[in-house]
Motif scaffolding. Structure first.
Motif, PDB file in Angstrom:
ATOM      1  N   GLU A  42      17.342  55.309  93.634  1.00  0.00           N
ATOM      2  CA  GLU A  42      18.449  54.610  92.988  1.00  0.00           C
ATOM      3  C   GLU A  42      19.277  55.549  92.117  1.00  0.00           C
ATOM      4  O   GLU A  42      20.447  55.266  91.827  1.00  0.00           O
ATOM      5  CB  GLU A  42      17.900  53.458  92.140  1.00  0.00           C
ATOM      6  N   ILE A  43      18.673  56.645  91.687  1.00  0.00           N
ATOM      7  CA  ILE A  43      19.366  57.672  90.914  1.00  0.00           C
ATOM      8  C   ILE A  43      18.936  59.038  91.435  1.00  0.00           C
ATOM      9  O   ILE A  43      17.901  59.163  92.111  1.00  0.00           O
ATOM     10  CB  ILE A  43      19.060  57.574  89.395  1.00  0.00           C
ATOM     11  N   THR A  44      19.721  60.046  91.145  1.00  0.00           N
ATOM     12  CA  THR A  44      19.363  61.401  91.575  1.00  0.00           C
ATOM     13  C   THR A  44      18.298  61.988  90.661  1.00  0.00           C
ATOM     14  O   THR A  44      18.075  61.521  89.535  1.00  0.00           O
ATOM     15  CB  THR A  44      20.584  62.337  91.556  1.00  0.00           C
ATOM     16  N   GLY A 137      26.899  68.000  95.856  1.00  0.00           N
ATOM     17  CA  GLY A 137      26.442  67.947  97.237  1.00  0.00           C
ATOM     18  C   GLY A 137      25.045  68.489  97.459  1.00  0.00           C
ATOM     19  O   GLY A 137      24.602  68.593  98.608  1.00  0.00           O
ATOM     20  N   CYS A 138      24.335  68.841  96.387  1.00  0.00           N
ATOM     21  CA  CYS A 138      22.958  69.336  96.523  1.00  0.00           C
ATOM     22  C   CYS A 138      22.123  68.307  97.286  1.00  0.00           C
ATOM     23  O   CYS A 138      22.062  67.131  96.902  1.00  0.00           O
ATOM     24  CB  CYS A 138      22.359  69.584  95.143  1.00  0.00           C
ATOM     25  N   ALA A 139      21.490  68.735  98.366  1.00  0.00           N
ATOM     26  CA  ALA A 139      20.735  67.803  99.206  1.00  0.00           C
ATOM     27  C   ALA A 139      19.577  67.162  98.457  1.00  0.00           C
ATOM     28  O   ALA A 139      19.207  66.021  98.727  1.00  0.00           O
ATOM     29  CB  ALA A 139      20.220  68.532 100.448  1.00  0.00           C
ATOM     30  N   ALA A 140      19.019  67.895  97.498  1.00  0.00           N
ATOM     31  CA  ALA A 140      17.894  67.360  96.735  1.00  0.00           C
ATOM     32  C   ALA A 140      18.350  66.538  95.537  1.00  0.00           C
ATOM     33  O   ALA A 140      17.535  65.864  94.901  1.00  0.00           O
ATOM     34  CB  ALA A 140      16.995  68.498  96.260  1.00  0.00           C
ATOM     35  N   VAL A 144      18.788  71.669  89.351  1.00  0.00           N
ATOM     36  CA  VAL A 144      18.830  73.061  89.816  1.00  0.00           C
ATOM     37  C   VAL A 144      18.861  73.029  91.333  1.00  0.00           C
ATOM     38  O   VAL A 144      17.890  72.608  91.970  1.00  0.00           O
ATOM     39  CB  VAL A 144      17.608  73.871  89.331  1.00  0.00           C
ATOM     40  N   CYS A 145      19.992  73.449  91.912  1.00  0.00           N
ATOM     41  CA  CYS A 145      20.095  73.492  93.374  1.00  0.00           C
ATOM     42  C   CYS A 145      19.430  74.780  93.850  1.00  0.00           C
ATOM     43  O   CYS A 145      20.019  75.862  93.786  1.00  0.00           O
ATOM     44  CB  CYS A 145      21.559  73.452  93.807  1.00  0.00           C
ATOM     45  N   ASP A 168      11.488  71.176  96.307  1.00  0.00           N
ATOM     46  CA  ASP A 168      11.359  72.378  97.142  1.00  0.00           C
ATOM     47  C   ASP A 168      11.624  72.103  98.626  1.00  0.00           C
ATOM     48  O   ASP A 168      11.635  73.040  99.437  1.00  0.00           O
ATOM     49  CB  ASP A 168       9.945  72.965  97.014  1.00  0.00           C
ATOM     50  N   PHE A 169      11.802  70.835  98.989  1.00  0.00           N
ATOM     51  CA  PHE A 169      11.918  70.490 100.409  1.00  0.00           C
ATOM     52  C   PHE A 169      13.054  71.252 101.084  1.00  0.00           C
ATOM     53  O   PHE A 169      12.857  71.926 102.097  1.00  0.00           O
ATOM     54  CB  PHE A 169      12.152  68.984 100.583  1.00  0.00           C
TER      55      PHE A 169
END
Length: 218
Positions: A42-44, A137-140, A144-145, A168-169
């Motif tokens: 629901e949130i990053t 746009g950081c996928a995670a 920290v990208c 780390d994915f």
């Protein structure tokens, strides 16, 4: 350029998740509700960390007491010293908190290690989390990208990544050599990505030293 090693901190270098230890002992209980929101997507992760850190009380001595109880995973000091002796660049890249990480490293004689992480700031009577390594746009969705950090420091030698969790994915797919445990190991297994499991940093040091001796890595 030679081999570059990037290593996660919480749950990887430390035996426990340092941030969770601090939150569970020094934050208002609402941090768990925020954690649940993140778990449900629901949130990053970045928003989750900002809101949770703001709930930690600002008693510095009490905070240090929690951090001083956090233990390094066996073999990490020796691994860091081996990297130094072999002129291998070792960088800690963490979605954790600089204040927490630095306290633990300094206590173990490793204050010289470079750290890329979120930054703890005091604003009035409350903590605030700064996230200078966040990227749109950081996928995670992290503060920290890690993909950006690794990409900005791209070199000619092989990139080694060591990690354990969800942050780390994405970056693990960029690794030439991956050491994984816990959730990251499961993720790599699902993706059929080759990785080396580890329990201690002695496992990692011996594996890399063997490759180094065989001239399979620079």
């Amino acid at each position: 350029m030679g081999m570059r090693v990037y290593c996660d901190f919480d749950g990887t270098i430390t035996c426990q998740d340092t941030t969770d230890q601090v939150l569970s002992q020094r934050a208002a209980p609402q941090w768990m509700d925020i954690e649940a929101q993140w778990s449900r997507d629901e949130i990053t992760a970045a928003e989750c960390m900002r809101r949770q850190i703001a709930l930690i009380d600002t008693d510095e001595a009490a905070l240090d007491a929690v951090l001083d109880a956090c233990e390094l995973r066996p073999g990490f000091v020796e691994f860091a010293n081996w990297c130094d002796s072999e002129a291998i660049a070792l960088t800690i890249v963490s979605d954790g908190v600089d204040r927490f990480i630095r306290r633990i490293l300094t206590r173990n004689g490793l204050a010289h290690l470079p750290v890329i992480s979120n930054r703890l700031a005091l604003e009035g009577s409350a903590y605030r989390l700064e996230q200078p390594s966040a990227r749109t746009g950081c996928a995670a969705g992290s503060g920290v990208c890690k993909c950006a950090v690794v990409g900005e420091a791209a070199g000619d030698g092989p990139m080694v990544f060591i990690g354990d969790g969800r942050s780390d994915f994405c970056v693990s797919a960029r690794a030439d050599i991956l050491f994984a445990r816990d959730r990251l190991a499961g993720y790599a297994r699902e993706r059929k990505q080759y990785f080396t499991p580890f329990d201690t940093f002695d496992d990692i040091r011996l594996a890399l030293a063997s490759l180094h001796a065989q001239r399979q890595i620079a």
